[in-house]
Design an enzyme around this catalytic site. Structure first.
Site, short mmCIF file in Angstrom:
data_model
loop_
_atom_site.label_atom_id
_atom_site.label_comp_id
_atom_site.label_asym_id
_atom_site.label_seq_id
_atom_site.Cartn_x
_atom_site.Cartn_y
_atom_site.Cartn_z
CB ALA A 170 0.68 15.34 -28.10
N GLY A 214 -1.41 12.06 -25.79
CA GLY A 214 -2.11 10.35 -25.56
C GLY A 214 -2.79 10.58 -24.28
CG ASP A 263 -8.89 15.64 -29.52
OD1 ASP A 263 -9.62 16.23 -29.58
OD2 ASP A 263 -7.33 15.99 -28.64
CB CYS A 319 -10.31 21.33 -26.51
SG CYS A 319 -8.99 21.93 -26.64
#
Length: 338
Positions: A142, A144, A212, A266
């Site tokens: 998510a 996505g 991720d 990130c």
């Protein structure tokens, strides 16, 4: 405990506020880890009016007229032809100026034409080098965007999109429904499994795995609206590397021998980036780093990379005119011997 941003235009309402608790915490940590580069990074991260948004075109409902319009507005194609792996089917356009296209609304039965994203988030996808027919796992999928980008690159034989958080899972499903045609949906599985259990559930199943990972998410944390919650997040931040390591262990189990794994976050945090990868490499004799330094050399027109402290990966740092990132990327290969 909130610092107010200056208005871009006097008549506009303040869109975002900087959380001083988080900024002070980042100032202390990142001034040490990034040195002088932190000053510019901080200026970009705390100035949303400087942020840039890339436009990823959807090959399943290709917007030819929009592509022409982007060219007329001065947008250029991301990295086209500069990387050994850059599928012609993936088209992403960038502007040098902080311009944002309007987002398309979700309409059941109608595929969207483009997806807005931080251009640096495509680097983990490109590093994975997905080929037609391969089995791929997006472990923390998510909202996505990276799953969508993978499908712009190739037609996988099987794409497993996993998301443990139920609210984010709903977002993931809507993203896939908004961009992917029904025939291709048949090769996609969406699950709500704790990512730490995936390796036991599907051992040595996938050719490629993308992790991720949940992380500090520096951009959003800086604009936390509740200072008390922000302080709580900061105190819990030290637990993130353990979670990230557990997710990587699971991903390694799920990866077949000879397969490739890409880890990304990130955040600028060394503890969540380089330190996690170093621990993996020290823990597994059959996991080897894959050198992706060439990616930094060929991507320097569009991205700025941290100059030091990234022995086994790359760290995109926000810069003037290149306000992309933070995005850390590391690539690993699982050998046939243990």
């Amino acid at each position: 405990m909130v610092l107010t941003l200056l208005k871009a235009k006097p008549e506009r309402k303040l869109a975002k506020q900087i959380c001083k608790v988080v900024l002070d915490h980042f100032e202390k940590q990142y001034s040490k880890e990034l040195g002088d580069a932190w000053n510019t990074v901080r200026d970009i991260l705390t100035s949303p009016s400087c942020w840039q948004y890339a436009v990823l075109l959807n090959r399943f409902n290709y917007p030819f007229e929009l592509e022409k319009d982007l060219h007329l507005k001065g947008y250029h194609s991301l990295l086209q032809g500069s990387l050994p792996y850059y599928p012609k089917s993936m088209k992403c356009y960038l502007s040098r100026t902080p311009h944002r296209m309007p987002s398309e609304r979700h309409q059941t039965g109608n595929l969207k034409k483009y997806y807005l994203l931080n251009a640096a988030s495509l680097l983990p996808v490109l590093a994975l080098e997905l080929r037609d027919g391969e089995k791929v796992l997006d472990l923390c999928a998510a909202p996505g965007g990276k799953s969508l980008a993978l499908l712009q690159c190739a037609y996988p034989g099987y794409l497993h999109c996993n998301e443990y958080d139920s609210l984010r899972l709903r977002w993931l499903r809507q993203t896939l429904e908004s961009f992917i045609p029904q025939p291709l949906v048949n090769v996609i599985k969406v699950s709500e499994l704790d990512g730490r259990e995936m390796g036991d559930a599907q051992p040595e199943t996938f050719d490629k795995v993308l992790v991720d990972a949940p992380c500090s998410n520096d951009r959003s944390w800086l604009f936390s609206s509740d200072s008390q919650k922000a302080a709580c997040r900061i105190s819990q931040r030290r637990n993130l590397p353990l979670l990230q390591m557990e997710l990587l262990r699971s991903a390694i189990k799920a990866l077949r021998p000879g397969g490739l794994l890409v880890y990304s976050t990130c955040t600028l945090s060394k503890a969540e980036n380089q330190d996690v990868i170093s621990e993996v490499l020290n823990s597994y004799s059959n996991i080897m780093p894959v050198d992706i330094k060439e990616m930094a050399r060929t991507c320097s027109r569009d991205f700025t990379f941290a100059p030091t402290g990234q022995e086994c990966g790359l760290l995109v740092i926000p810069d003037k005119g290149k306000a992309w990132g933070p995005m850390y990327v590391a690539k690993l290969k699982k050998s046939w011997t243990t």
